[in-house]
Design a protein around this motif. Structure first.
Motif, PDB file in Angstrom:
ATOM      1  N   ASP A 149       0.827  -1.205   0.000  1.00 44.40           N
ATOM      2  CA  ASP A 149       0.000   0.000   0.000  1.00 44.40           C
ATOM      3  C   ASP A 149       0.862   1.256   0.000  1.00 44.40           C
ATOM      4  OD1 ASP A 149      -2.296  -1.500   0.062  1.00 44.40           O
ATOM      5  OD2 ASP A 149      -2.644  -1.247   2.212  1.00 44.40           O
ATOM      6  N   ARG A 150       1.940   1.223   0.749  1.00 50.14           N
ATOM      7  CA  ARG A 150       2.780   2.403   0.906  1.00 50.14           C
ATOM      8  C   ARG A 150       3.865   2.505  -0.167  1.00 50.14           C
ATOM      9  NH1 ARG A 150       0.291   0.719   5.121  1.00 50.14           N
ATOM     10  NH2 ARG A 150      -0.398   2.180   6.755  1.00 50.14           N
ATOM     11  N   ALA A 151       4.255   1.374  -0.716  1.00 50.90           N
ATOM     12  CA  ALA A 151       5.244   1.382  -1.803  1.00 50.90           C
ATOM     13  C   ALA A 151       4.597   1.746  -3.138  1.00 50.90           C
ATOM     14  CB  ALA A 151       5.910   0.018  -1.917  1.00 50.90           C
ATOM     15  N   HIS A 152       3.265   1.593  -3.236  1.00 52.15           N
ATOM     16  CA  HIS A 152       2.526   1.856  -4.476  1.00 52.15           C
ATOM     17  C   HIS A 152       3.124   1.054  -5.638  1.00 52.15           C
ATOM     18  CE1 HIS A 152       0.590   5.065  -2.254  1.00 52.15           C
ATOM     19  NE2 HIS A 152       1.761   5.622  -2.012  1.00 52.15           N
ATOM     20  N   ALA A 153       3.465  -0.190  -5.349  1.00 52.65           N
ATOM     21  CA  ALA A 153       4.074  -1.056  -6.368  1.00 52.65           C
ATOM     22  C   ALA A 153       3.755  -2.510  -6.043  1.00 52.65           C
ATOM     23  CB  ALA A 153       5.582  -0.852  -6.408  1.00 52.65           C
ATOM     24  N   ARG A 154       3.830  -3.360  -7.054  1.00 57.48           N
ATOM     25  CA  ARG A 154       3.579  -4.790  -6.845  1.00 57.48           C
ATOM     26  C   ARG A 154       4.759  -5.463  -6.156  1.00 57.48           C
ATOM     27  NH1 ARG A 154       2.837  -8.008 -11.788  1.00 57.48           N
ATOM     28  NH2 ARG A 154       2.106  -9.615 -10.350  1.00 57.48           N
ATOM     29  N   SER A 155       5.958  -4.916  -6.340  1.00 57.07           N
ATOM     30  CA  SER A 155       7.162  -5.551  -5.810  1.00 57.07           C
ATOM     31  C   SER A 155       7.823  -4.675  -4.757  1.00 57.07           C
ATOM     32  CB  SER A 155       8.155  -5.836  -6.944  1.00 57.07           C
ATOM     33  OG  SER A 155       7.601  -6.716  -7.898  1.00 57.07           O
ATOM     34  N   ILE A 156       8.396  -5.315  -3.767  1.00 57.45           N
ATOM     35  CA  ILE A 156       9.176  -4.609  -2.755  1.00 57.45           C
ATOM     36  C   ILE A 156      10.463  -5.404  -2.521  1.00 57.45           C
ATOM     37  CG2 ILE A 156       7.247  -3.501  -1.572  1.00 57.45           C
ATOM     38  CD1 ILE A 156       7.308  -5.731   0.487  1.00 57.45           C
ATOM     39  N   HIS A 157      11.515  -4.684  -2.164  1.00 58.91           N
ATOM     40  CA  HIS A 157      12.786  -5.340  -1.866  1.00 58.91           C
ATOM     41  C   HIS A 157      12.857  -5.585  -0.364  1.00 58.91           C
ATOM     42  CE1 HIS A 157      16.955  -6.520  -2.509  1.00 58.91           C
ATOM     43  NE2 HIS A 157      17.239  -5.852  -1.403  1.00 58.91           N
ATOM     44  N   VAL A 158      12.970  -6.856   0.033  1.00 63.32           N
ATOM     45  CA  VAL A 158      12.987  -7.195   1.450  1.00 63.32           C
ATOM     46  C   VAL A 158      13.655  -8.552   1.627  1.00 63.32           C
ATOM     47  CG1 VAL A 158      10.696  -8.302   1.391  1.00 63.32           C
ATOM     48  CG2 VAL A 158      11.560  -7.337   3.536  1.00 63.32           C
ATOM     49  N   THR A 159      14.390  -8.708   2.705  1.00 58.97           N
ATOM     50  CA  THR A 159      15.033  -9.982   3.007  1.00 58.97           C
ATOM     51  C   THR A 159      14.285 -10.694   4.131  1.00 58.97           C
ATOM     52  OG1 THR A 159      16.518  -9.054   4.688  1.00 58.97           O
ATOM     53  CG2 THR A 159      17.273  -8.998   2.383  1.00 58.97           C
ATOM     54  N   HIS A 160      14.482 -12.008   4.221  1.00 59.19           N
ATOM     55  CA  HIS A 160      13.871 -12.773   5.306  1.00 59.19           C
ATOM     56  C   HIS A 160      14.410 -12.316   6.659  1.00 59.19           C
ATOM     57  CE1 HIS A 160      12.299 -16.476   2.881  1.00 59.19           C
ATOM     58  NE2 HIS A 160      11.873 -15.328   2.410  1.00 59.19           N
ATOM     59  N   GLU A 161      15.683 -11.916   6.701  1.00 55.65           N
ATOM     60  CA  GLU A 161      16.263 -11.433   7.954  1.00 55.65           C
ATOM     61  C   GLU A 161      15.546 -10.167   8.426  1.00 55.65           C
ATOM     62  OE1 GLU A 161      19.324 -13.963   5.986  1.00 55.65           O
ATOM     63  OE2 GLU A 161      17.999 -12.345   5.317  1.00 55.65           O
ATOM     64  N   PHE A 162      15.279  -9.256   7.477  1.00 51.50           N
ATOM     65  CA  PHE A 162      14.591  -8.013   7.830  1.00 51.50           C
ATOM     66  C   PHE A 162      13.168  -8.303   8.289  1.00 51.50           C
ATOM     67  CE2 PHE A 162      12.000  -4.283   6.784  1.00 51.50           C
ATOM     68  CZ  PHE A 162      12.706  -3.282   7.433  1.00 51.50           C
ATOM     69  N   MET A 167       9.068  -8.536  12.559  1.00 54.39           N
ATOM     70  CA  MET A 167       7.953  -9.285  13.137  1.00 54.39           C
ATOM     71  C   MET A 167       8.286  -9.914  14.483  1.00 54.39           C
ATOM     72  SD  MET A 167       6.532 -11.097   9.645  1.00 54.39           S
ATOM     73  CE  MET A 167       5.102 -11.799  10.455  1.00 54.39           C
ATOM     74  N   GLY A 168       9.567  -9.840  14.868  1.00 52.60           N
ATOM     75  CA  GLY A 168       9.963 -10.374  16.165  1.00 52.60           C
ATOM     76  C   GLY A 168       9.916 -11.884  16.235  1.00 52.60           C
ATOM     77  N   VAL A 169      10.261 -12.541  15.112  1.00 58.59           N
ATOM     78  CA  VAL A 169      10.240 -14.002  15.071  1.00 58.59           C
ATOM     79  C   VAL A 169      11.559 -14.506  14.503  1.00 58.59           C
ATOM     80  CG1 VAL A 169       7.737 -14.102  14.795  1.00 58.59           C
ATOM     81  CG2 VAL A 169       9.189 -14.044  12.767  1.00 58.59           C
ATOM     82  N   ARG A 170      11.753 -15.838  14.510  1.00 57.46           N
ATOM     83  CA  ARG A 170      12.958 -16.420  13.931  1.00 57.46           C
ATOM     84  C   ARG A 170      12.883 -16.392  12.411  1.00 57.46           C
ATOM     85  NH1 ARG A 170      13.553 -22.228  15.853  1.00 57.46           N
ATOM     86  NH2 ARG A 170      11.318 -22.200  15.368  1.00 57.46           N
ATOM     87  N   ARG A 171      14.038 -16.358  11.775  1.00 56.11           N
ATOM     88  CA  ARG A 171      14.090 -16.311  10.313  1.00 56.11           C
ATOM     89  C   ARG A 171      13.394 -17.523   9.695  1.00 56.11           C
ATOM     90  NH1 ARG A 171      16.678 -18.109   5.910  1.00 56.11           N
ATOM     91  NH2 ARG A 171      17.320 -16.623   4.281  1.00 56.11           N
ATOM     92  N   VAL A 172      13.561 -18.699  10.322  1.00 60.41           N
ATOM     93  CA  VAL A 172      12.960 -19.912   9.763  1.00 60.41           C
ATOM     94  C   VAL A 172      11.436 -19.806   9.750  1.00 60.41           C
ATOM     95  CG1 VAL A 172      12.913 -21.125  11.998  1.00 60.41           C
ATOM     96  CG2 VAL A 172      12.989 -22.433   9.859  1.00 60.41           C
ATOM     97  N   SER A 173      10.860 -19.088  10.716  1.00 63.03           N
ATOM     98  CA  SER A 173       9.406 -18.910  10.750  1.00 63.03           C
ATOM     99  C   SER A 173       8.936 -18.078   9.569  1.00 63.03           C
ATOM    100  CB  SER A 173       8.986 -18.241  12.061  1.00 63.03           C
ATOM    101  OG  SER A 173       9.327 -19.047  13.178  1.00 63.03           O
ATOM    102  N   VAL A 174       9.707 -17.046   9.236  1.00 61.49           N
ATOM    103  CA  VAL A 174       9.366 -16.211   8.086  1.00 61.49           C
ATOM    104  C   VAL A 174       9.496 -17.011   6.796  1.00 61.49           C
ATOM    105  CG1 VAL A 174      10.112 -14.232   6.711  1.00 61.49           C
ATOM    106  CG2 VAL A 174       9.925 -14.021   9.192  1.00 61.49           C
ATOM    107  N   THR A 175      10.562 -17.802   6.694  1.00 59.03           N
ATOM    108  CA  THR A 175      10.774 -18.618   5.503  1.00 59.03           C
ATOM    109  C   THR A 175       9.625 -19.586   5.293  1.00 59.03           C
ATOM    110  OG1 THR A 175      13.178 -18.461   5.746  1.00 59.03           O
ATOM    111  CG2 THR A 175      12.334 -20.256   4.401  1.00 59.03           C
ATOM    112  N   THR A 176       9.168 -20.221   6.364  1.00 59.49           N
ATOM    113  CA  THR A 176       8.047 -21.159   6.289  1.00 59.49           C
ATOM    114  C   THR A 176       6.765 -20.454   5.847  1.00 59.49           C
ATOM    115  OG1 THR A 176       9.014 -22.542   8.025  1.00 59.49           O
ATOM    116  CG2 THR A 176       6.662 -22.808   7.581  1.00 59.49           C
ATOM    117  N   ALA A 177       6.497 -19.279   6.436  1.00 59.44           N
ATOM    118  CA  ALA A 177       5.285 -18.533   6.101  1.00 59.44           C
ATOM    119  C   ALA A 177       5.326 -18.027   4.665  1.00 59.44           C
ATOM    120  CB  ALA A 177       5.105 -17.364   7.063  1.00 59.44           C
ATOM    121  N   ALA A 178       6.482 -17.495   4.242  1.00 57.04           N
ATOM    122  CA  ALA A 178       6.619 -16.994   2.874  1.00 57.04           C
ATOM    123  C   ALA A 178       6.472 -18.125   1.859  1.00 57.04           C
ATOM    124  CB  ALA A 178       7.960 -16.290   2.706  1.00 57.04           C
ATOM    125  N   SER A 179       7.010 -19.286   2.203  1.00 61.06           N
ATOM    126  CA  SER A 179       6.894 -20.445   1.312  1.00 61.06           C
ATOM    127  C   SER A 179       5.439 -20.868   1.158  1.00 61.06           C
ATOM    128  CB  SER A 179       7.724 -21.613   1.855  1.00 61.06           C
ATOM    129  OG  SER A 179       9.107 -21.292   1.868  1.00 61.06           O
TER     130      SER A 179
END
Length: 221
Positions: A149-162, A167-179
């Motif tokens: 919404d704020r980027a006004h674009a379909r794509s954003i640059h972001v890493t799993h670490e960021f 989100m205050g969670v482990r990287r593996v949790s983000v990887t699982t959710a993104a997958s």
């Protein structure tokens, strides 16, 4: 700024200067004197609640719909949270003193800032509930929608670490959710570039916190 009457908006704009905000730039730290107010145009920023020895958790996000430095409207001159640029781009900057003077002479600006502070308070409260009660995948979907919404674009640059840090969670949790979101055909993620493929599907996958935030903004701003 766009909600202001034309006369008030032009007067405020005359006090502002355009600045380019850089990715990961820190604009404020908790307890620091608020020296400038920012109105993001293309850029967007994360507000982080921090504690000793921790990088901080995102509790709110500000883009072209809002402003950084709203505490000035409450008569407070210190920043409550860390502000980190999440998406680089243009913003309008005005000195806190100049903004305070303009605020004193413009009832329309006062009303606009008060309404925005209310929306921001609701976002902070919603984030607290979301962090405590909702699963990682719906939370990630909400975060991606808010960023898009704020980027006004379909794509954003972001890493799993960021993402994990925000989100205050482990990287593996983000990887699982993104997958999971990628397998559902909602997003595609490759080398730090995340693209939303199915906006409606992502909205359905997100927790109710996203819709509550959009409704509050629509009703009040």
């Amino acid at each position: 700024m766009s909600q202001l009457p034309l006369k008030d908006r032009k007067r405020l704009q005359s006090l502002c200067v355009p600045v380019e905000l850089s990715l990961s730039q820190v604009l404020s730290e908790p307890g620091e004197t608020t020296r400038c107010v920012y109105f993001p145009s293309a850029a967007f920023v994360s507000l982080l609640a921090v504690t000793a020895g921790k990088p901080g958790i995102e509790v709110a996000m500000i883009g072209s719909e809002g402003m950084l430095g709203a505490e000035i409207g409450l008569g407070v001159t210190t920043a409550p949270l860390r502000t980190l640029v999440q998406g680089s781009g243009l913003a309008w900057r005005v000195g806190a003193t100049s903004f305070g003077h303009e605020l004193a002479r413009s009832p329309a600006l006062q009303a606009c800032v008060r309404r925005y502070v209310h929306v921001l308070m609701m976002q902070l409260a919603t984030s607290a509930v979301c962090l405590h009660y909702h699963a990682i995948t719906p939370r990630l979907a909400r975060w991606l929608l808010m960023s898009q919404d704020r980027a006004h674009a379909r794509s954003i640059h972001v890493t799993h670490e960021f993402l994990a840090s925000m989100m205050g969670v482990r990287r593996v949790s983000v990887t699982t959710a993104a997958s999971a979101l990628q397998r559902s055909g909602l997003i595609i993620y490759h080398r730090g570039e995340l693209t939303v493929l199915d906006r409606k599907g992502l909205e359905n996958a997100a927790c109710d916190c996203y819709r509550a935030g959009r409704q509050a903004y629509t009703e009040l701003l």
